[in-house]
Design an enzyme around this catalytic site. Structure first.
Site, PDB file in Angstrom:
ATOM      1  CG  HIS A 193      -1.881   1.107   1.251  1.00  0.00           C
ATOM      2  ND1 HIS A 193      -2.243   1.726   2.411  1.00  0.00           N
ATOM      3  CD2 HIS A 193      -2.559   1.745   0.267  1.00  0.00           C
ATOM      4  CE1 HIS A 193      -3.113   2.677   2.149  1.00  0.00           C
ATOM      5  NE2 HIS A 193      -3.311   2.712   0.846  1.00  0.00           N
ATOM      6  CG  HIS A 243       8.141  15.649 -18.369  1.00  0.00           C
ATOM      7  ND1 HIS A 243       7.585  14.385 -18.313  1.00  0.00           N
ATOM      8  CD2 HIS A 243       9.395  15.481 -18.858  1.00  0.00           C
ATOM      9  CE1 HIS A 243       8.469  13.501 -18.736  1.00  0.00           C
ATOM     10  NE2 HIS A 243       9.578  14.141 -19.079  1.00  0.00           N
ATOM     11  CE1 TYR A 290       6.698  15.980 -21.538  1.00  0.00           C
ATOM     12  CE2 TYR A 290       5.944  16.268 -23.792  1.00  0.00           C
ATOM     13  CZ  TYR A 290       6.742  16.647 -22.738  1.00  0.00           C
ATOM     14  OH  TYR A 290       7.607  17.703 -22.892  1.00  0.00           O
ATOM     15  CB  ALA A 291       3.418   7.463 -23.296  1.00  0.00           C
ATOM     16  CG  ASN A 292       6.507   9.130 -19.180  1.00  0.00           C
ATOM     17  OD1 ASN A 292       7.141   8.144 -19.490  1.00  0.00           O
ATOM     18  ND2 ASN A 292       6.672  10.303 -19.777  1.00  0.00           N
ATOM     19  CG  ASP A 300       8.085   8.017 -22.767  1.00  0.00           C
ATOM     20  OD1 ASP A 300       9.237   8.030 -22.294  1.00  0.00           O
ATOM     21  OD2 ASP A 300       7.402   9.044 -22.912  1.00  0.00           O
TER      22      ASP A 300
END
Length: 129
Positions: free
Chosen positions: A20, A96, A118-120, A28
């Site tokens: 947890h 970012h 920016y595929a994060n 990316d």
């Protein structure tokens, strides 16, 4: 041998060790990976596996109570923004540079082959009860 779910032994084991509040960065191929977190690098070729494929597979196995992405995803990668919005109605957005700072505190980094910017997303693990 497992017959379904995540078959990669390194990733499956890393997921089983999460608790947890632990952070999981799904990123990316171009995201700088900080020293510290355990890294499972799934990148094979540009675009393979995709951010969407890996995120969907992780979400099928993890309880996630929150997610943070870069504000820049909205303009630079509308497809990734739509995917994230679909999965996380309360998606937190930060610049970012801040996401990169936060990723240093992740317990696990899963690097995809995604070649769009920016595929994060930084996931925060929850509990199933």
């Amino acid at each position: 041998m497992k017959k379904h779910g995540i078959l990669n032994r390194h990733l499956s084991g890393a997921l089983a060790a999460l608790g947890h509040g632990d952070g999981v960065l799904v990123c990316d191929a171009g995201m700088p990976i900080p020293d510290g977190p355990r890294v499972v690098d799934l990148a094979f070729r540009a675009g393979v596996p995709s951010f969407a494929e890996v995120l969907d597979g992780l979400l099928a196995e993890l309880v996630v109570e929150g997610a943070t992405a870069a504000t820049e995803v909205r303009d630079a990668n509308p497809a990734a923004a739509e995917l994230l919005d679909g999965h996380f109605p309360t998606l937190a957005l930060v610049p970012h540079e801040r996401l990169k700072e936060l990723s240093a505190g992740a317990r696990l980094v899963v690097r995809t082959g995604e070649a769009r910017p920016y595929a994060n997303v930084l996931l925060r693990c929850g509990v199933f009860f």
